[in-house]
Design a protein around this motif. Structure first.
Motif, PDB file in Angstrom:
ATOM      1  N   GLU A 600       0.833  -1.210   0.000  1.00  0.00           N
ATOM      2  CA  GLU A 600       0.000   0.000   0.000  1.00  0.00           C
ATOM      3  C   GLU A 600       0.863   1.254   0.000  1.00  0.00           C
ATOM      4  N   ALA A 601       1.924   1.252   0.813  1.00  0.00           N
ATOM      5  CA  ALA A 601       2.813   2.416   0.883  1.00  0.00           C
ATOM      6  C   ALA A 601       3.473   2.672  -0.475  1.00  0.00           C
ATOM      7  N   LYS A 602       3.922   1.589  -1.126  1.00  0.00           N
ATOM      8  CA  LYS A 602       4.564   1.734  -2.430  1.00  0.00           C
ATOM      9  C   LYS A 602       3.563   2.204  -3.478  1.00  0.00           C
ATOM     10  N   ALA A 603       2.337   1.626  -3.448  1.00  0.00           N
ATOM     11  CA  ALA A 603       1.309   2.008  -4.420  1.00  0.00           C
ATOM     12  C   ALA A 603       0.901   3.465  -4.243  1.00  0.00           C
ATOM     13  N   GLU A 604       0.802   3.890  -2.998  1.00  0.00           N
ATOM     14  CA  GLU A 604       0.432   5.279  -2.750  1.00  0.00           C
ATOM     15  C   GLU A 604       1.520   6.230  -3.252  1.00  0.00           C
ATOM     16  N   ALA A 605       2.790   5.851  -3.053  1.00  0.00           N
ATOM     17  CA  ALA A 605       3.900   6.678  -3.536  1.00  0.00           C
ATOM     18  C   ALA A 605       3.870   6.786  -5.064  1.00  0.00           C
ATOM     19  N   LEU A 606       3.580   5.664  -5.734  1.00  0.00           N
ATOM     20  CA  LEU A 606       3.485   5.679  -7.199  1.00  0.00           C
ATOM     21  C   LEU A 606       2.320   6.537  -7.671  1.00  0.00           C
ATOM     22  N   TRP A 607       1.193   6.444  -6.949  1.00  0.00           N
ATOM     23  CA  TRP A 607       0.023   7.256  -7.307  1.00  0.00           C
ATOM     24  C   TRP A 607       0.314   8.745  -7.152  1.00  0.00           C
ATOM     25  N   LEU A 608       0.970   9.119  -6.020  1.00  0.00           N
ATOM     26  CA  LEU A 608       1.312  10.524  -5.795  1.00  0.00           C
ATOM     27  C   LEU A 608       2.261  11.031  -6.878  1.00  0.00           C
ATOM     28  N   ALA A 609       3.236  10.194  -7.251  1.00  0.00           N
ATOM     29  CA  ALA A 609       4.195  10.596  -8.287  1.00  0.00           C
ATOM     30  C   ALA A 609       3.478  10.792  -9.629  1.00  0.00           C
ATOM     31  N   ALA A 610       2.527   9.891  -9.938  1.00  0.00           N
ATOM     32  CA  ALA A 610       1.768  10.021 -11.184  1.00  0.00           C
ATOM     33  C   ALA A 610       0.914  11.281 -11.180  1.00  0.00           C
ATOM     34  N   GLN A 611       0.306  11.572 -10.030  1.00  0.00           N
ATOM     35  CA  GLN A 611      -0.494  12.795  -9.896  1.00  0.00           C
ATOM     36  C   GLN A 611       0.369  14.029 -10.101  1.00  0.00           C
ATOM     37  N   ASP A 612       1.562  14.018  -9.498  1.00  0.00           N
ATOM     38  CA  ASP A 612       2.467  15.163  -9.636  1.00  0.00           C
ATOM     39  C   ASP A 612       2.858  15.391 -11.088  1.00  0.00           C
ATOM     40  N   ARG A 613       3.150  14.298 -11.812  1.00  0.00           N
ATOM     41  CA  ARG A 613       3.538  14.427 -13.221  1.00  0.00           C
ATOM     42  C   ARG A 613       2.381  14.960 -14.060  1.00  0.00           C
ATOM     43  N   LEU A 614       1.155  14.477 -13.749  1.00  0.00           N
ATOM     44  CA  LEU A 614      -0.017  14.944 -14.491  1.00  0.00           C
ATOM     45  C   LEU A 614      -0.269  16.429 -14.236  1.00  0.00           C
ATOM     46  N   GLU A 615      -0.163  16.851 -12.976  1.00  0.00           N
ATOM     47  CA  GLU A 615      -0.392  18.258 -12.637  1.00  0.00           C
ATOM     48  C   GLU A 615       0.659  19.153 -13.295  1.00  0.00           C
TER      49      GLU A 615
END
Length: 620
Positions: A600-615
Motif C-alpha cells: 500500500e505504501a509503495k502504491a500510494e507513492a506511485l500514485w502521488l508521483a503520477a499525480q504530480d507528473r499529471l499536474e
C-alpha cells in the motif's frame, strides 16, 4: 529516566492505581492514554509530588527538573516576551545576581554558566516559540493583560517549552491551539531534547510526535512501542486473544461441571468427580475484556434544498467599519464538506460568523436559501452553558412543548445517558459539556453546520464517532479544527483564508502541513539547476492522456489493495485464529498483513508521483 514502581493511589475509596509500574527512558516521547476518569491527570500530579502515594515509588534522577503548563498566565503588564524569558528560573536568577555580584570569582562563574545555557540567545529562542504559537513580533511586546484567557494559556505553554525541563508533562496542550499552532507544537516536540509525557486525544499528534504509548487501564500502566495506530492495532489483537481464551475456558469449565453433575452421586465415579471439583476450584478465571460503551452522535436529518444553499458575490465583512475579508466569491451546496485553513488572525472566525449570520456583510451580496437553517458550534459555547441546570433542563428550555421521553432520547443520541441527563452541567466532564453543546447546535436539523474546534474535550472514541456522524450527515459542514485526523476524514474541500481573501486550496492537508512546518515556506529551486533554467515544454494531448492512464492504473491498484485489506481484516477478526493451536496460521496472516501495508505504501507513492507528473503537465 522516569521510574514508576508498584504505585497505589485511591480517591475517596476508589482505587485509580493498584500496583502500577512503568519505566520511561530518558529522552523518550510518550503519549499517556486511557479512558476519561481513569486517572491520567492524577498521575501527573503524583509525578510532580502534588499528591502523596498510598504505596510504591516514583523516582527521577536527582536534580531533574519537571515542567508543566501553569493553569494560566496572570493578566499583568509584563510583556509576553519577558513573561516567557522569566520562565527559565536559572537564567533569571543568574542575570539578577550578575547585577549585584562583586566577587570576581563569582562573577566569572556566573558568566560561564550564562554562556553554558546560551542566555544571550534566549530572547531569540523565546520569540521563536511565541511566533510558532501564533504571536507576531508586535504582540510579543504587548502586556499579558491585553490577551484573553485562552491566549494566556499559549503564553504559559511557551514559557514551559522555553524553560526546557528534563521531564515535560503536557495535559491536552492542543485544546487551546489552532491547527497552525498544533502543527508547530508537533514539530517542536519531535525535536525536544528531553523526556516528554503528553496526555492527548489528538490522534495525529500521538502518531507523529511520540514514539511510545503509555496505557492506563484497569489501574495498571503498560508501555507500548510506536504511535497510537500501532497501539490500537496491538490492543485489538490482544483483546481478540483474551476473548478467545475466555471462551475456551468457559467451554472447559462447562465440560468439567457437566461431569461433576452427572457422576457426583455415583460411588464408582465419586473420586473422579471430586478431582474435577478441585480442578474447577483451582482454575484461574480468564475474563473476556469489557467492551466500552459505544460512543455515538446522532444528528437529525434536514430536508433537501436546491443548490446553492448559500452564496457570496463580491462580499466584504469586518468589524466597526474595518474590512477584514473582501472580494468573497463563495458557493456552498448541501453536500459540501469544507475545512477552513489559515494562520491565526487571518479571519477564519470572521468568515464563520458571516456565514452563520452572526456578522453582517458590509458590501456585496450574501444570498441564503429562504428555508436555510444554520447550526453553529464554537468552543466558547461550552463555557456559556448554565452550570446550575441539567442537560434535560437545557433541552426543555429549547423545546418547551416536547415530551420528556423524546428529550431524553435526544440526549442518549449524543451519548448522554440517564445519569448525565439529571446532573447539573457544572459537574459534567468537558467532553459531556461538548456533547450537550453539539446537541443544542444541531437541534433544528440545520442544512449547514459550522463547527469551530468541535473536538476540544472529546476523547479519541468520541472523535471517531463524530467523524462517522459527520460523514453520514446530509447537511453541509464547515470545519475549523486543529485535529488533522478529523479534517482528513471529513473535509473534501479546503478553503484558505489569507490576506483578507478566501480562496480554494488546491493541494492536500499533508502539503499544507509540510508548508506550515517549513519556516521558509515551499522549497525554492536551486539557482544553478539546469531544470530551473530551462523553460518547461508544454505537454502534448497524447502525453496528458498517457499520464491520466497512469493515474487511473495507480488508483485501480490502490482500490484492489483496499479490498485485500478488508478481506485480511475480516480474517484476522476471527477469534478462533488466536487459538494456541493456530499459531502458525496467525503468523502467516500477520506476515501477509505486513506485506500488504508495504505494498500500500509503495502504491500510494506511485500514485502521488503520477499525480504530480499529471499536474505538472497540465499546468505547463
Amino acid at each position: 529516566m522516569l521510574r514508576i514502581s508498584d504505585i497505589s493511589y485511591s480517591v475517596e475509596g476508589r482505587p485509580l492505581f493498584d500496583g502500577a509500574s512503568a519505566l520511561i527512558p530518558e529522552g523518550h516521547k510518550v503519549g499517556l492514554v486511557g479512558r476519561n476518569g481513569a486517572g491520567k491527570t492524577t498521575l501527573f500530579k503524583l509525578i510532580r509530588g502534588e499528591l502523596t502515594l498510598d504505596g510504591g515509588e516514583i523516582s527521577l534522577p536527582s536534580r531533574a527538573k519537571i515542567g508543566g503548563v501553569a493553569q494560566e498566565v496572570p493578566g499583568n503588564e509584563v510583556s509576553l516576551l519577558d513573561t516567557v524569558l522569566a520562565a527559565d528560573l536559572e537564567r533569571a536568577a543568574l542575570l539578577a545576581e550578575s547585577e549585584i555580584a562583586t566577587d570576581p570569582t563569582r562573577i566569572a562563574d556566573i558568566q560561564m554558566r550564562l554562556a553554558d545555557i546560551d542566555a544571550w540567545g534566549a530572547e531569540g529562542r523565546a520569540s521563536s516559540i511565541l511566533r510558532g504559537l501564533g504571536f507576531d513580533t508586535d504582540e510579543q511586546r504587548m502586556p499579558c493583560s491585553a490577551f484573553s484567557g485562552g491566549w494566556r494559556m499559549r503564553v504559559a505553554l511557551a514559557g514551559v517549552l522555553f524553560a526546557q525541563p528534563d521531564l515535560l508533562l503536557l495535559d491536552e496542550p492542543t485544546n487551546y491551539l489552532d491547527l497552525e499552532g498544533a502543527l508547530w507544537l508537533e514539530g517542536y516536540l519531535q525535536k525536544y531534547p528531553h523526556t516528554v509525557v503528553i496526555i492527548s486525544h489528538d490522534r495525529g499528534l500521538l502518531n507523529r510526535a511520540v514514539g511510545a504509548i503509555l496505557h492506563l487501564d484497569d489501574r495498571k500502566l503498560t508501555l507500548y512501542t510506536g504511535g497510537y495506530d500501532t497501539f490500537a492495532r496491538t490492543r485489538a489483537e490482544q483483546r481478540a486473544v483474551q476473548s478467545a481464551q475466555a471462551k475456551k475456558q468457559d467451554m472447559r469449565r462447562a465440560h468439567l461441571q457437566s461431569f461433576v453433575d452427572r457422576f457426583k452421586a455415583k460411588a464408582s465415579k465419586a473420586k473422579q468427580a471430586q478431582a474435577r471439583v478441585k480442578m474447577l476450584e483451582k482454575m484461574e478465571t480468564i475474563r473476556a475484556p469489557e467492551e466500552a460503551a459505544r460512543t455515538v452522535f446522532t444528528f437529525p436529518e434536514p430536508e433537501a434544498l436546491s443548490p446553492p444553499i448559500l452564496a457570496c458575490d463580491n462580499t466584504a465583512t469586518g468589524y466597526a467599519g474595518t474590512i477584514v475579508l473582501d472580494h468573497l466569491n463563495l458557493r456552498i451546496d448541501q453536500d459540501d464538506r469544507i475545512a477552513l485553513l489559515g494562520r491565526n488572525g487571518q479571519g477564519k472566525s470572521t468568515l464563520a460568523k458571516l456565514l452563520s449570520g452572526r456578522l453582517a456583510a458590509m458590501s456585496g451580496a450574501l444570498v441564503r436559501s429562504s428555508k436555510l437553517r444554520i447550526g453553529f458550534f464554537a468552543q466558547h459555547q461550552v463555557d456559556e452553558l448554565f452550570v446550575d441546570e441539567t442537560p434535560i433542563q437545557h433541552l426543555q428550555s429549547a423545546r418547551p412543548g416536547e415530551h420528556q421521553a423524546k428529550l431524553r432520547a435526544r440526549l442518549a443520541g449524543f451519548g448522554l445517558g440517564a445519569d448525565q441527563a439529571e446532573t447539573v452541567v457544572g459537574r459534567l466532564s468537558g467532553g459531556q459539556k461538548a456533547r450537550l453543546s453539539l446537541l443544542l447546535a444541531t437541534l433544528d436539523a440545520p442544512h449547514l453546520l459550522i463547527l469551530d474546534e468541535p473536538t476540544n474535550h472529546l476523547d479519541i472514541e468520541s472523535r471517531e464517532a463524530l467523524v462517522e456522524a459527520l460523514t453520514a450527515y446530509t447537511g453541509a459542514v464547515i470545519l475549523v479544527s486543529h485535529d488533522m485526523h478529523l479534517l482528513s476524514l471529513v473535509a473534501d474541500r479546503l478553503w484558505l483564508v489569507k490576506g483578507g481573501r478566501v480562496v480554494p486550496y488546491e493541494d492536500d492537508l499533508d502539503a499544507y502541513r509540510t508548508m506550515l512546518l517549513s519556516q521558509d515556506g515551499p522549497p525554492k529551486p536551486e539557482k544553478n539547476s539546469e531544470k530551473a533554467a530551462k523553460p518547461a515544454r508544454a505537454a502534448s494531448r497524447d502525453d496528458v492522456q498517457v499520464l491520466k492512464s497512469e493515474v487511473r492504473k495507480a488508483e485501480d491498484r490502490l482500490e484492489k489493495l483496499a479490498d485485500m485489506r478488508a478481506k485480511l481484516t475480516s480474517i484476522m477478526a476471527d477469534p478462533m485464529l488466536y487459538d494456541e493451536s493456530r499459531r502458525a496460521d496467525l503468523e502467516m496472516w500477520n506476515r501477509k498483513f505486513a506485506e500488504l501495508e508495504a505494498a500500500e505504501a509503495k502504491a500510494e507513492a506511485l500514485w502521488l508521483a503520477a499525480q504530480d507528473r499529471l499536474e505538472a503537465a497540465t499546468s505547463a
